[in-house]
Scaffold this active site. Structure first.
Site, short mmCIF file in Angstrom:
data_model
loop_
_atom_site.label_atom_id
_atom_site.label_comp_id
_atom_site.label_asym_id
_atom_site.label_seq_id
_atom_site.Cartn_x
_atom_site.Cartn_y
_atom_site.Cartn_z
N SER A 142 0.86 -1.20 0.00
CA SER A 142 0.00 0.00 0.00
C SER A 142 0.88 1.23 0.00
O SER A 142 1.99 1.21 0.55
CB SER A 142 -0.89 0.03 1.25
OG SER A 142 -1.54 1.29 1.35
N TYR A 155 -1.51 -0.44 10.72
CA TYR A 155 -1.67 -0.86 9.31
C TYR A 155 -0.46 -0.46 8.47
O TYR A 155 0.07 -1.28 7.70
CB TYR A 155 -2.95 -0.25 8.74
CG TYR A 155 -3.19 -0.58 7.28
CD1 TYR A 155 -3.27 -1.91 6.86
CD2 TYR A 155 -3.31 0.42 6.32
CE1 TYR A 155 -3.49 -2.22 5.52
CE2 TYR A 155 -3.53 0.12 4.98
CZ TYR A 155 -3.61 -1.21 4.58
OH TYR A 155 -3.80 -1.51 3.26
P1 NAP Z 1 -11.57 -6.42 0.98
O1 NAP Z 1 -12.54 -5.84 0.01
O2 NAP Z 1 -11.84 -6.29 2.44
O3 NAP Z 1 -11.32 -7.95 0.64
C1 NAP Z 1 -10.43 -8.66 1.45
C2 NAP Z 1 -10.26 -10.06 0.93
O4 NAP Z 1 -9.30 -10.72 1.78
C3 NAP Z 1 -11.53 -10.86 0.99
O5 NAP Z 1 -11.59 -11.72 -0.12
C4 NAP Z 1 -11.38 -11.68 2.28
O6 NAP Z 1 -12.01 -12.96 2.21
C5 NAP Z 1 -9.88 -11.91 2.26
N1 NAP Z 1 -9.36 -12.26 3.58
C6 NAP Z 1 -9.47 -11.56 4.73
N2 NAP Z 1 -8.87 -12.24 5.73
C7 NAP Z 1 -8.37 -13.37 5.17
C8 NAP Z 1 -7.65 -14.48 5.68
N3 NAP Z 1 -7.30 -14.55 6.97
N4 NAP Z 1 -7.33 -15.50 4.83
C9 NAP Z 1 -7.68 -15.45 3.52
N5 NAP Z 1 -8.36 -14.42 2.98
C10 NAP Z 1 -8.69 -13.40 3.81
O7 NAP Z 1 -10.10 -5.78 0.78
P2 NAP Z 1 -9.49 -4.86 -0.39
O8 NAP Z 1 -9.85 -3.46 -0.09
O9 NAP Z 1 -9.79 -5.47 -1.70
O10 NAP Z 1 -7.93 -5.01 -0.06
C11 NAP Z 1 -7.16 -6.10 -0.58
C12 NAP Z 1 -5.69 -5.84 -0.32
O11 NAP Z 1 -5.30 -4.58 -0.87
C13 NAP Z 1 -5.28 -5.78 1.15
O12 NAP Z 1 -4.03 -6.38 1.33
C14 NAP Z 1 -5.21 -4.29 1.43
O13 NAP Z 1 -4.35 -3.98 2.50
C15 NAP Z 1 -4.65 -3.80 0.11
N6 NAP Z 1 -4.93 -2.38 -0.17
C16 NAP Z 1 -6.22 -1.94 -0.28
C17 NAP Z 1 -6.45 -0.61 -0.54
C18 NAP Z 1 -7.85 -0.06 -0.67
O14 NAP Z 1 -8.00 1.19 -0.66
N7 NAP Z 1 -8.85 -0.89 -0.82
C19 NAP Z 1 -5.37 0.28 -0.70
C20 NAP Z 1 -4.08 -0.21 -0.57
C21 NAP Z 1 -3.87 -1.55 -0.32
P3 NAP Z 1 -13.37 -13.28 3.01
O15 NAP Z 1 -14.34 -12.22 2.61
O16 NAP Z 1 -13.70 -14.64 2.55
O17 NAP Z 1 -13.05 -13.21 4.47
#
Ligand code: NAP
Length: 251
Positions: A142, A155
């Site tokens: 990130s 985080y």
């Molecule tokens: P999200 O919409 O909350 O989706 C998270 C995903 O991770 C879901 O598929 C969830 O599965 C899975 N997950 C959570 N805990 C888990 C575990 N213990 N084992 C396996 N799977 C697990 O998240 P997102 O916003 O797409 O973010 C995805 C990644 O991008 C993260 O690493 C986040 O830090 C990074 N990121 C996001 C942003 C942003 O603005 N969105 C910005 C920078 C970086 P279940 O639903 O089945 O639990």
């Protein structure tokens, strides 16, 4: 020929958000994709159905990738279905913001347990399974690791650790032809950012105001460069941290 034809990719946390878009994009490029989820079987099944409908190959595998025994199951199931693994996308991650007065051991251990230890143990398992011809690990970090917003000590420190792990593993695994890179997104509208109350409100407005390209990120904006790093087009790229954030300088 499709760029990822005959490749097998594991995408952690692919039942929704950025991970779901990555799984769909890698499948569109010809990879057989393992759509990992933790609790949302329904979400993962939908992603698999969309991939299959579009002519691709995918299976859903449930595994908590903060748990080493379940990580083993994830790779055992991958080998059973597709016989090998070539690409790992460490996308599963959780985020929470709290000022220093509200920091707790529980929250620290939860976020670091998945975002850092889980990523490391999943990489360990993948490296043990990659063929002698090599492989590609793409970590989803990130921009917070460089922007360091207030109230994000837990985080942001997980993503700072991901940056360092990417560089360390690139050196360690390079001799085995395994490339390790990070894509570091800026703010992206996902199920997770909606649930956390970050999408659609003041946080998003402020993020867009700090983004030269002037809009919020979408999961597909992240999936496209992941597909590039997974492909032979990126064969000479390892140990790199690539911001994919519309030029974001803050949130
Ligand atoms: P999200 O919409 O909350 O989706 C998270 C995903 O991770 C879901 O598929 C969830 O599965 C899975 N997950 C959570 N805990 C888990 C575990 N213990 N084992 C396996 N799977 C697990 O998240 P997102 O916003 O797409 O973010 C995805 C990644 O991008 C993260 O690493 C986040 O830090 C990074 N990121 C996001 C942003 C942003 O603005 N969105 C910005 C920078 C970086 P279940 O639903 O089945 O639990």
């Amino acid at each position: 020929m499709a760029k990822l034809a005959n490749k097998v990719a594991v995408v952690t946390g692919a039942s929704k958000g950025i991970g779901a878009a990555i799984a769909k994009r890698l499948a569109a490029d010809g990879a057989s994709v393992v759509v990992n989820y933790s609790s949302s079987k329904e979400g993962a099944d939908k992603v698999v159905a969309a991939i299959v409908k579009a002519g691709g190959k995918a299976i859903a595998v449930g595994a908590n990738v903060a748990n080493e025994a379940e990580i083993k199951t994830l790779f055992d199931e991958t080998k059973k279905a597709y016989g090998k693994v070539d690409i790992l996308v460490n996308n599963a991650g959780i985020y929470g913001f709290s000022p220093i007065d509200a920091v707790t051991s529980e929250d620290f251990l939860k976020q670091h347990g998945l975002n850092v230890l889980g990523l490391l143990l999943t990489s360990k398992a993948a490296a043990a399974h990659f063929p002698e011809t090599g492989g590609s690990i793409i970590n989803i970090g990130s921009v917070v690791s460089t922007i360091a917003p207030p109230a994000s000590s837990i985080y942001s420190s997980t993503k700072g650790a991901v940056d360092v792990i990417t560089k360390v593993l690139a050196k360690e695994l390079g001799p085995r032809k395994i490339r390790v890179n990070s894509i570091n997104p800026g703010f992206v509208r996902t199920e997770g950012t909606h649930t956390a109350g970050l999408a659609g409100g003041d946080f998003e407005k402020s993020a867009v105001a700090h983004t030269p390209l002037g809009r919020v990120g979408l999961p597909e904006d992240i999936a496209d460069p992941v597909a590039f790093l997974a492909s032979e087009d990126a064969r000479w790229i390892t140990g790199e941290l690539i911001s994919v954030a519309g030029g974001s300088t803050g949130v």
